[in-house]
Design an enzyme around this catalytic site. Structure first.
Site, mmCIF file in Angstrom:
data_model
loop_
_atom_site.group_PDB
_atom_site.id
_atom_site.type_symbol
_atom_site.label_atom_id
_atom_site.label_comp_id
_atom_site.label_asym_id
_atom_site.label_seq_id
_atom_site.Cartn_x
_atom_site.Cartn_y
_atom_site.Cartn_z
ATOM 1 N N HIS A 1 24.546 38.174 52.535
ATOM 2 C CA HIS A 1 24.759 38.482 51.048
ATOM 3 C C HIS A 1 23.191 38.289 50.622
ATOM 4 O O HIS A 1 22.873 39.139 49.736
ATOM 5 C CB HIS A 1 25.605 37.659 50.182
ATOM 6 C CG HIS A 1 27.156 37.752 50.708
ATOM 7 N ND1 HIS A 1 27.974 36.909 51.147
ATOM 8 C CD2 HIS A 1 27.994 39.055 51.046
ATOM 9 C CE1 HIS A 1 29.331 37.503 51.415
ATOM 10 N NE2 HIS A 1 29.039 38.614 51.254
ATOM 11 N N LYS B 1 44.346 41.300 44.326
ATOM 12 C CA LYS B 1 43.781 41.653 45.729
ATOM 13 C C LYS B 1 44.189 40.698 46.807
ATOM 14 O O LYS B 1 44.782 40.633 47.805
ATOM 15 C CB LYS B 1 42.215 41.931 45.985
ATOM 16 C CG LYS B 1 41.968 42.834 47.326
ATOM 17 C CD LYS B 1 40.386 42.845 47.442
ATOM 18 C CE LYS B 1 40.108 42.852 48.826
ATOM 19 N NZ LYS B 1 38.747 42.761 48.796
ATOM 20 N N SER C 1 31.895 36.689 55.563
ATOM 21 C CA SER C 1 32.613 35.594 55.179
ATOM 22 C C SER C 1 33.821 35.232 55.852
ATOM 23 O O SER C 1 33.865 33.942 56.057
ATOM 24 C CB SER C 1 32.732 35.810 53.572
ATOM 25 O OG SER C 1 31.760 35.724 53.154
ATOM 26 N N ARG D 1 26.869 47.098 56.820
ATOM 27 C CA ARG D 1 26.548 46.458 58.376
ATOM 28 C C ARG D 1 26.979 47.637 59.154
ATOM 29 O O ARG D 1 26.209 47.279 60.390
ATOM 30 C CB ARG D 1 27.468 45.313 58.175
ATOM 31 C CG ARG D 1 27.193 44.205 57.497
ATOM 32 C CD ARG D 1 28.254 43.217 57.561
ATOM 33 N NE ARG D 1 29.500 43.708 56.960
ATOM 34 C CZ ARG D 1 30.407 42.889 56.392
ATOM 35 N NH1 ARG D 1 30.510 41.748 56.629
ATOM 36 N NH2 ARG D 1 31.417 43.371 55.976
HETATM 37 O O1 PNS Z 1 34.575 43.053 49.769
HETATM 38 P P1 PNS Z 1 34.916 41.967 48.884
HETATM 39 O O2 PNS Z 1 34.140 40.595 48.833
HETATM 40 O O3 PNS Z 1 36.440 41.612 49.110
HETATM 41 O O4 PNS Z 1 35.056 42.596 47.197
HETATM 42 C C1 PNS Z 1 35.589 42.101 46.306
HETATM 43 C C2 PNS Z 1 35.451 42.837 44.889
HETATM 44 C C3 PNS Z 1 35.840 41.727 43.768
HETATM 45 C C4 PNS Z 1 34.243 43.330 44.825
HETATM 46 C C5 PNS Z 1 36.711 43.948 45.145
HETATM 47 O O5 PNS Z 1 37.872 43.183 45.235
HETATM 48 C C6 PNS Z 1 36.797 44.704 43.691
HETATM 49 O O6 PNS Z 1 35.838 45.558 43.494
HETATM 50 N N1 PNS Z 1 37.465 44.270 42.678
HETATM 51 C C7 PNS Z 1 37.681 44.951 41.245
HETATM 52 C C8 PNS Z 1 38.574 45.978 41.377
HETATM 53 C C9 PNS Z 1 37.937 47.260 41.184
HETATM 54 O O7 PNS Z 1 36.897 47.699 40.607
HETATM 55 N N2 PNS Z 1 38.567 48.182 42.178
HETATM 56 C C10 PNS Z 1 38.133 49.472 42.394
HETATM 57 C C11 PNS Z 1 37.217 49.602 43.287
HETATM 58 S S1 PNS Z 1 37.153 51.330 43.796
#
Ligand code: PNS
Length: 167
Positions: free
Chosen positions: A17, A41, A131, A94
């Site tokens: 990151h 989520k 992570s 990646r």
């Molecule tokens: O890949 P990660 O680290 O689990 O991402 C987490 C996060 C917070 C970036 C992701 O869950 C997110 O984008 N959440 C916000 C909701 C949103 O915008 N969803 C639509 C994506 S197209």
């Protein structure tokens, strides 16, 4: 002012990151690392670190870059981008697995708003770092000290020991 958002859950932030944040900082006037604190989520109980802890660890890790800030957000990434007037979302790729998933999100975000998604190819030395894997390997005693910042490694070691003792 060209402003970019690097969104993620960062549980915890890794050197992969940080490589992306630093490279984004060289491309944009300001980079906001946006820590998702949505409960939908993944429930907060599935996170190893609280949002405050994640924000704090990232804040310390990005201190070498004066144009990188950290903020928590809830809701849609695109709404957050609009709120802080960011023109771009920067993500690391990646490999093909990331690409398939990220392409769909980038297209959905483009459908929702005019924010651009910019993909940076992960440094090959970090293409295996996530992570989730860092947590899994560390929980079985594997050495992840070279994959996260030293302060994160210390907190990870302590938190996993607490979890194993049922704290
Ligand atoms: O890949 P990660 O680290 O689990 O991402 C987490 C996060 C917070 C970036 C992701 O869950 C997110 O984008 N959440 C916000 C909701 C949103 O915008 N969803 C639509 C994506 S197209």
């Amino acid at each position: 002012m060209r402003r970019a958002v690097c969104p993620g859950s960062f549980d915890p932030v890794t050197n992969g990151h940080l490589d992306i944040f630093g490279r984004a900082a060289a491309l944009f006037d300001e980079v906001v690392v946006a820590v998702g604190v949505n409960k939908s989520k993944s429930t907060s109980s599935s996170r190893l670190f609280t949002s405050d802890e994640r924000l704090e660890m990232i804040g310390a890790a990005v201190s070498p870059w004066p144009n990188v800030k950290v903020q928590g957000f809830t809701g849609l990434v695109t709404d957050f981008c609009r709120e802080i007037e960011a023109q771009a979302i920067v993500k690391g790729l990646r490999g093909s697995g990331d690409y398939d998933y990220e392409l769909q999100m980038a297209q959905m975000n483009a459908h929702l708003t005019d924010v651009e998604t910019v993909f940076l190819m992960t440094d090959p030395s970090m293409s295996f770092v996530s992570s989730s894997l860092v947590k899994e390997v560390a929980s079985f005693g594997g050495d992840v000290s070279g994959l996260v910042p030293p302060a994160v490694f210390e907190r990870l070691t302590v938190r996993l020991a607490e979890r194993q003792q049922g704290a």
